[in-house]
Motif scaffolding. Sequence first.
Motif, mmCIF file in Angstrom:
data_model
loop_
_atom_site.group_PDB
_atom_site.id
_atom_site.type_symbol
_atom_site.label_atom_id
_atom_site.label_comp_id
_atom_site.label_asym_id
_atom_site.label_seq_id
_atom_site.Cartn_x
_atom_site.Cartn_y
_atom_site.Cartn_z
ATOM 1 N N ARG A 149 -14.796 -0.675 -9.748
ATOM 2 C CA ARG A 149 -13.475 -0.045 -9.652
ATOM 3 C C ARG A 149 -12.954 0.326 -11.031
ATOM 4 O O ARG A 149 -12.319 1.365 -11.211
ATOM 5 C CB ARG A 149 -12.489 -1.002 -8.961
ATOM 6 C CG ARG A 149 -12.745 -1.213 -7.492
ATOM 7 C CD ARG A 149 -11.472 -1.658 -6.753
ATOM 8 N NE ARG A 149 -10.719 -2.665 -7.472
ATOM 9 C CZ ARG A 149 -10.889 -3.978 -7.330
ATOM 10 N NH1 ARG A 149 -11.814 -4.426 -6.517
ATOM 11 N NH2 ARG A 149 -10.149 -4.824 -7.989
ATOM 12 N N LEU A 150 -13.216 -0.528 -12.028
ATOM 13 C CA LEU A 150 -12.772 -0.247 -13.395
ATOM 14 C C LEU A 150 -13.429 1.027 -13.922
ATOM 15 O O LEU A 150 -12.764 1.887 -14.520
ATOM 16 C CB LEU A 150 -13.105 -1.424 -14.306
ATOM 17 C CG LEU A 150 -12.756 -1.252 -15.789
ATOM 18 C CD1 LEU A 150 -11.262 -1.039 -15.970
ATOM 19 C CD2 LEU A 150 -13.235 -2.452 -16.593
ATOM 20 N N ALA A 151 -14.731 1.187 -13.689
ATOM 21 C CA ALA A 151 -15.443 2.375 -14.161
ATOM 22 C C ALA A 151 -14.906 3.637 -13.501
ATOM 23 O O ALA A 151 -14.671 4.661 -14.165
ATOM 24 C CB ALA A 151 -16.941 2.221 -13.887
ATOM 25 N N VAL A 152 -14.676 3.595 -12.200
ATOM 26 C CA VAL A 152 -14.140 4.755 -11.480
ATOM 27 C C VAL A 152 -12.741 5.094 -11.995
ATOM 28 O O VAL A 152 -12.395 6.270 -12.193
ATOM 29 C CB VAL A 152 -14.117 4.487 -9.966
ATOM 30 C CG1 VAL A 152 -13.388 5.609 -9.233
ATOM 31 C CG2 VAL A 152 -15.532 4.358 -9.428
ATOM 32 N N GLY A 153 -11.918 4.072 -12.240
ATOM 33 C CA GLY A 153 -10.576 4.314 -12.750
ATOM 34 C C GLY A 153 -10.572 4.960 -14.120
ATOM 35 O O GLY A 153 -9.828 5.908 -14.380
ATOM 36 N N LEU A 154 -11.428 4.481 -15.023
ATOM 37 C CA LEU A 154 -11.498 5.050 -16.373
ATOM 38 C C LEU A 154 -11.978 6.499 -16.350
ATOM 39 O O LEU A 154 -11.438 7.369 -17.055
ATOM 40 C CB LEU A 154 -12.435 4.200 -17.237
ATOM 41 C CG LEU A 154 -11.915 2.807 -17.612
ATOM 42 C CD1 LEU A 154 -13.019 1.990 -18.281
ATOM 43 C CD2 LEU A 154 -10.694 2.906 -18.518
ATOM 44 N N TYR A 193 -5.831 -1.167 -13.354
ATOM 45 C CA TYR A 193 -4.938 -2.330 -13.339
ATOM 46 C C TYR A 193 -5.478 -3.443 -12.438
ATOM 47 O O TYR A 193 -5.568 -4.606 -12.853
ATOM 48 C CB TYR A 193 -3.550 -1.888 -12.862
ATOM 49 C CG TYR A 193 -2.586 -3.028 -12.641
ATOM 50 C CD1 TYR A 193 -2.039 -3.720 -13.719
ATOM 51 C CD2 TYR A 193 -2.223 -3.412 -11.344
ATOM 52 C CE1 TYR A 193 -1.146 -4.769 -13.521
ATOM 53 C CE2 TYR A 193 -1.345 -4.456 -11.133
ATOM 54 C CZ TYR A 193 -0.816 -5.132 -12.221
ATOM 55 O OH TYR A 193 0.049 -6.167 -12.017
ATOM 56 N N THR A 194 -5.835 -3.094 -11.204
ATOM 57 C CA THR A 194 -6.317 -4.110 -10.276
ATOM 58 C C THR A 194 -7.638 -4.718 -10.725
ATOM 59 O O THR A 194 -7.896 -5.913 -10.509
ATOM 60 C CB THR A 194 -6.459 -3.536 -8.861
ATOM 61 O OG1 THR A 194 -7.324 -2.396 -8.886
ATOM 62 C CG2 THR A 194 -5.098 -3.114 -8.307
ATOM 63 N N SER A 195 -8.487 -3.901 -11.348
ATOM 64 C CA SER A 195 -9.766 -4.418 -11.809
ATOM 65 C C SER A 195 -9.601 -5.365 -12.975
ATOM 66 O O SER A 195 -10.238 -6.441 -13.038
ATOM 67 C CB SER A 195 -10.692 -3.259 -12.213
ATOM 68 O OG SER A 195 -10.903 -2.385 -11.127
ATOM 69 N N LEU A 196 -8.755 -5.001 -13.937
ATOM 70 C CA LEU A 196 -8.541 -5.856 -15.102
ATOM 71 C C LEU A 196 -7.903 -7.186 -14.728
ATOM 72 O O LEU A 196 -8.181 -8.227 -15.335
ATOM 73 C CB LEU A 196 -7.690 -5.133 -16.129
ATOM 74 C CG LEU A 196 -8.370 -3.988 -16.890
ATOM 75 C CD1 LEU A 196 -7.388 -3.308 -17.835
ATOM 76 C CD2 LEU A 196 -9.591 -4.497 -17.655
#
Length: 264
Positions: free
Chosen positions: A106-111, A257-260
């Motif tokens: 999810r973090l990669a997709v968000g970035l 945000y949710t991933s971090l």
Amino acid sequence: MLNAYVVNNVWFYALGIPALLLTSLSKGGFGLGLGVVAVPLMALVLPVPQVVTILLPMLCITDLIALWQYRGKWSWPLLRLAIPAALVGIGIGTLAIHHLDEAWLRLAVGLISVDFVRRRWWSPRRIALDTAPHNEAAPRVRPVSCLFWGATSGFTSFMANAGEPALTMYLLPFRLSNSRFAGTTAAFFAVVNLTKLMSFSMLGLFTRTTLLTSLLLTPIAVLGTYAGIRLNRRLNATLFHQLSCAILLVIGVRLIYTSLKVIV
């Protein structure tokens, strides 16, 4: 555990119904990218793999509705490499589903989503790109870009129902009309989700409870899809693309945000 949430926990429906409406609106062609927020919302009360499993049968139904509504309006030149690449991504996801931490995905997709919007809105070349001549019938496809975003979309769709941002980043530079944009998306995800359906079945992820829950929520998904189709037809093309970028930005920030929170 799943039975208790589905039958007795009102929060499952309080979060699941709005999430499903957002997903089905996106399936109808209104603001590509909305569907990616469904998993984070529903994951507040259920594990992500179960959320994706509940959503998948409904996505297949809404894909078929969208495919029929936008029949013949998809761009085959943009799909002929992207679909095989997506199938490769699904294959990788099938092998990796029990080994990759979903928070990092999810973090990669968000970035990537936030970076794409940054480049579209603030790049010095943006105006030149937006005013350049464009031919929808014969778009200039870059094979490397097509294969990369197709595989990324297939993989992220399999792992977390988050394939729409990657496909959006692939399609938006071609500045397709509303209907062709929605038709190309519908054709792509119809193949992707039907392939996922077979993979999920082979992995034994479906249960009687997940299937009954999907059946119960299907009318909401169908209504949302038709609402998205009507909204798509009324949108100005420029507004449609700007709205898509805005949605991507919100989704990207939310995913980061949710991933971090989980990682840190």
